[in-house]
Design an enzyme around this catalytic site. Structure first.
Site, mmCIF file in Angstrom:
data_model
loop_
_atom_site.group_PDB
_atom_site.id
_atom_site.type_symbol
_atom_site.label_atom_id
_atom_site.label_comp_id
_atom_site.label_asym_id
_atom_site.label_seq_id
_atom_site.Cartn_x
_atom_site.Cartn_y
_atom_site.Cartn_z
ATOM 1 N N ASN A 16 31.066 -12.194 -7.080
ATOM 2 C CA ASN A 16 30.177 -13.223 -7.146
ATOM 3 C C ASN A 16 30.820 -14.666 -7.408
ATOM 4 O OD1 ASN A 16 27.913 -13.957 -10.091
ATOM 5 N ND2 ASN A 16 28.023 -15.004 -7.909
ATOM 6 N N CYS A 77 24.551 -18.531 -15.753
ATOM 7 C CA CYS A 77 25.349 -17.489 -14.714
ATOM 8 C C CYS A 77 26.075 -16.880 -15.555
ATOM 9 C CB CYS A 77 25.612 -18.539 -13.521
ATOM 10 S SG CYS A 77 26.576 -17.432 -12.499
ATOM 11 N N GLY A 78 26.086 -15.578 -15.772
ATOM 12 C CA GLY A 78 26.794 -14.799 -16.572
ATOM 13 C C GLY A 78 28.437 -14.735 -15.904
ATOM 14 N N ASN A 165 17.882 -16.929 -16.963
ATOM 15 C CA ASN A 165 16.974 -16.878 -15.748
ATOM 16 C C ASN A 165 16.088 -15.880 -15.795
ATOM 17 O OD1 ASN A 165 18.866 -18.968 -14.415
ATOM 18 N ND2 ASN A 165 20.374 -17.448 -14.170
ATOM 19 N N ARG A 217 17.953 -15.677 -6.751
ATOM 20 C CA ARG A 217 16.969 -16.700 -6.269
ATOM 21 C C ARG A 217 17.931 -17.907 -6.053
ATOM 22 N NH1 ARG A 217 14.454 -19.634 -11.674
ATOM 23 N NH2 ARG A 217 16.479 -19.773 -12.705
ATOM 24 N N CYS A 225 25.872 -10.400 -9.894
ATOM 25 C CA CYS A 225 25.278 -11.198 -10.831
ATOM 26 C C CYS A 225 25.035 -10.901 -12.224
ATOM 27 C CB CYS A 225 23.560 -11.368 -10.240
ATOM 28 S SG CYS A 225 22.522 -12.566 -11.349
#
Length: 295
Positions: A16, A77-78, A165, A217, A225
């Site tokens: 990621n 965003c982890g 999110n 998204r 993610c």
């Protein structure tokens, strides 16, 4: 380096990937169109998210501003939090960092392995209005949503969780049997999700073991993610498919997720990687790698 060249670092958490700009001393201002151009994997640097590290208004270690590849801004965003946590901890030679985001304050912790970082992602939000959903569902462990014929849906009854999110998680027998690249955009933009949603297919593969793939998204299919892994762990525990401590394996690798009973916080642990350093021309968006070893 010219006055218009902006230094950046390319990082990833399990694939990621992120382009990170340090704006704590000099502001970095880019339009949505410019961000999308930089994120293009053919003509730009390429990323899942762009991160701008800014001074924290609360006086914490940093504020993290997050943009998707399409230029839209998101709150959490982890995997990026783990990466920024690593940078801050290395910079300050400490074993913890406190990072402010639009989703709240997140704490990162070093582990015995210098590339592995743990982040306290806080409490999951589980009520329908906090996801948010467009209509009331009393039980968010399985909402009424399906793809395909009414009498034989291809996907149905996702769990929904907000981890900064909105996430919808479909538990299936085989994640490879479904074309998430096809269904992801339809579900991301479904009217039940007024702020759109991240879509996960999850498969229980063993005791406290989950495989997952994610349509993010504003990004599309992604190798990992972090917030989706957290949401999947929470959803699996709520549905009594697993315990509260699980390994979620994504295409990019595993994340350990623990939903603590003591305070309801979700802890996420996984690898981080610094890929390279570079500079971006703010006028032309041309970029180049720095010489190896340069910061």
């Amino acid at each position: 380096m010219t006055a218009r060249e902006i230094p950046f670092v390319k990082m990833n958490g399990l694939g990621n990937d992120f382009v990170v700009f340090d704006a704590r001393e000099e502001p970095v201002r880019l339009s949505e169109k410019q961000i999308a151009a930089i994120g293009d994997r053919q003509s730009g640097i390429g990323f899942d998210q762009m991160i701008i590290v800014e001074p924290s208004p609360l006086g914490l270690d940093a504020f993290m501003r997050i943009y998707n590849r399409d230029g839209s801004q998101v709150d959490a965003c982890g995997n990026a939090t783990r990466c920024i946590g690593r940078l801050v901890m290395e910079e300050r030679d400490t074993d913890r960092a406190t990072i402010q985001t639009n989703a709240g304050i997140l704490k990162a912790f070093a582990t015995d392995d210098e590339i592995r970082v743990t982040v306290d992602m806080g409490k999951p939000r589980l009520e329908w209005q906090d996801i948010p959903l467009a209509e009331e569902f009393r039980d968010t462990r399985a909402i009424e949503l399906q793809i395909g014929p009414i009498d034989a849906p291809v996907l149905h009854s996702p769990a929904v969780v907000n981890m900064g999110n909105p996430h919808a998680i479909f538990f299936v027998d085989d994640i490879e049997a479904h074309d998430l690249a096809r269904f992801g955009p339809l579900l991301e933009h479904h009217p039940v999700f007024p702020e759109r949603a991240n879509i996960t297919l999850a498969q229980i593969t063993g005791e406290n073991e989950i495989r997952a793939i994610v349509w993010e998204r504003g990004v599309g299919l992604t190798r990992a993610c972090g917030t989706a892994a957290c949401a999947t762990g929470v959803a699996a525990a709520r549905k009594r498919l697993t315990g509260r401590s699980v390994t979620v394996t994504l295409p990019g690798g595993p994340l350990h997720i623990e939903w603590r009973e003591s305070d309801d916080h979700v802890m996420m642990t996984g690898d981080t990687e610094v890929e390279f350093f570079g500079t971006l021309d703010a006028d032309t968006l041309a970029w180049r790698r720095a010489e190896q070893g340069a910061a």
